[in-house]
Enzyme design. Sequence first.
Site, PDB file in Angstrom:
ATOM      1  N   SER A 211       0.783  -1.066   0.112  1.00  0.00           N
ATOM      2  CA  SER A 211      -0.039   0.041   0.229  1.00  0.00           C
ATOM      3  C   SER A 211       0.823   1.281  -0.213  1.00  0.00           C
ATOM      4  O   SER A 211       1.744   1.381  -0.897  1.00  0.00           O
ATOM      5  CB  SER A 211      -0.693  -0.152   1.108  1.00  0.00           C
ATOM      6  OG  SER A 211      -2.070   0.963   0.996  1.00  0.00           O
TER       7      SER A 211
ATOM      8  N   GLU B 224      -9.961  -3.441  -5.884  1.00  0.00           N
ATOM      9  CA  GLU B 224      -9.264  -2.262  -5.072  1.00  0.00           C
ATOM     10  C   GLU B 224      -9.445  -1.062  -5.858  1.00  0.00           C
ATOM     11  O   GLU B 224      -9.029  -0.976  -7.169  1.00  0.00           O
ATOM     12  CB  GLU B 224      -8.146  -2.699  -4.623  1.00  0.00           C
ATOM     13  CG  GLU B 224      -7.150  -2.753  -5.426  1.00  0.00           C
ATOM     14  CD  GLU B 224      -5.556  -3.147  -4.682  1.00  0.00           C
ATOM     15  OE1 GLU B 224      -5.431  -2.204  -3.910  1.00  0.00           O
ATOM     16  OE2 GLU B 224      -4.992  -4.176  -4.812  1.00  0.00           O
TER      17      GLU B 224
ATOM     18  N   HIS C 249      -7.694  -5.027  -1.512  1.00  0.00           N
ATOM     19  CA  HIS C 249      -6.343  -4.324  -1.083  1.00  0.00           C
ATOM     20  C   HIS C 249      -5.497  -5.200  -0.287  1.00  0.00           C
ATOM     21  O   HIS C 249      -5.945  -5.772   0.848  1.00  0.00           O
ATOM     22  CB  HIS C 249      -6.604  -3.100  -0.506  1.00  0.00           C
ATOM     23  CG  HIS C 249      -5.520  -2.205  -0.419  1.00  0.00           C
ATOM     24  ND1 HIS C 249      -4.873  -1.690  -1.418  1.00  0.00           N
ATOM     25  CD2 HIS C 249      -5.062  -1.455   0.594  1.00  0.00           C
ATOM     26  CE1 HIS C 249      -3.954  -0.863  -0.915  1.00  0.00           C
ATOM     27  NE2 HIS C 249      -3.843  -0.896   0.234  1.00  0.00           N
TER      28      HIS C 249
END
Length: 309
Positions: free
Chosen positions: A144, A238, A268
Amino acid sequence: MSRQQRDALDALLRSAPRTETPPTPDEQRAGFAAALTRPAPEDVVTRGTVLGGRPALELEPDTASGRGRLLYLHGGGYVVGSPDTHAGLVGELARRAGLRAVSVDYRLAPEHPFPAAVDDGLAAYRELLATVSDPRDLVLAGDSAGGGLSVATLLAARNAGLPQPAAVVLFSPWADLTLAGGSIRSKEGADPVFTAADVRAYADLYVGAGDRAHPLASPVFADLAGLPPLLVQAGANEVLLDDAIRLAGRAGADGVEVTLEVGPGLPHVYQLHYGRLDEADAALDRAARFLTAHVGAGSPGTDRLAPVR
C-alpha cells in the site's frame, strides 16, 4: 466468491477508515492495529533495533541462510501502521524467502508530513547498504503506502548516487496521491476497504497543500529508469488497482524489468490474509521466489543512475 474471500473481505471492511465523522490519527492507529495485527510466525525470531535513526523490527526466520537482507516498508496510508502491525506479513515473506528482514517504523503524518517518510526510508536503506558487501544482497518490499514509499525510497537513493538493490516486491502500491487512476471511481463499489474519500483523506494528511504529483509522493509520475526488477501484485477489487497497473506500465516503458499480477475478486493487500486465503499464500510464495531468484544474481548499478524528474 469463496468463503475464504468473503471472510477476508469482512475483516478488511471492519478495519477500513471512514470520513463521515473522521477519527483522530491516534484513534485510526489503534483501530488499524486492533483489526490487522498478526504476530510473526513461531519460527521467526523478532527483536527491536534502530535503523537510519528510527525504531525498527528485525525478523530472522530459521530458514535464513546466506547474506540476503530484506528491507520492508509497511502500509497504512502514511498515517497508520507500524512494524508491529505487519510483523506477521513480513515474517511470512521472510520465512518463505529464507531472508533476514528489517521493518522500519518511519515517521507518520500528520505529525510528520511528506517527505518525512521518504527521508526515513532513504536513511534506513543507506544504513543497511553500508552493512553489506554487495547491494545485490539487498531486496525491498512494501504494501500500500509502503509500496509507493519503497519506490520513492529507491528514487531518492538513485538521486543520491547510491546503488540499487537486487529486486523489489510491491503489494497493492499506492503510487498516485493525485487520485487520477480510473479505478478510484470504477472500483469504488467493489472495494470493501476504501472509498475515494478515504484515500483522499490520507493524502490530505500526508501531503496537505503540497505537490501531490511530486515523483517522491506519487512515483507513478516519476522516471523509473535504473530501478531493479519489480514484482507488483494487486487485487482486481480495489480502488488503487490503476496505481499498480500504471506504475508497472511506467516501469516497463522506462526499461525496468517488471511483472504485474492482478488477482481476480481480491481486495487491497490480500496477502495479509495468508493462512486464511489460498490466494494470499500463493502470492506470498511467488513473491518469495521472485526475491530469492534475484538476491546476489545481479542488479542495476550506479552506471544507470538518473536524476528524478
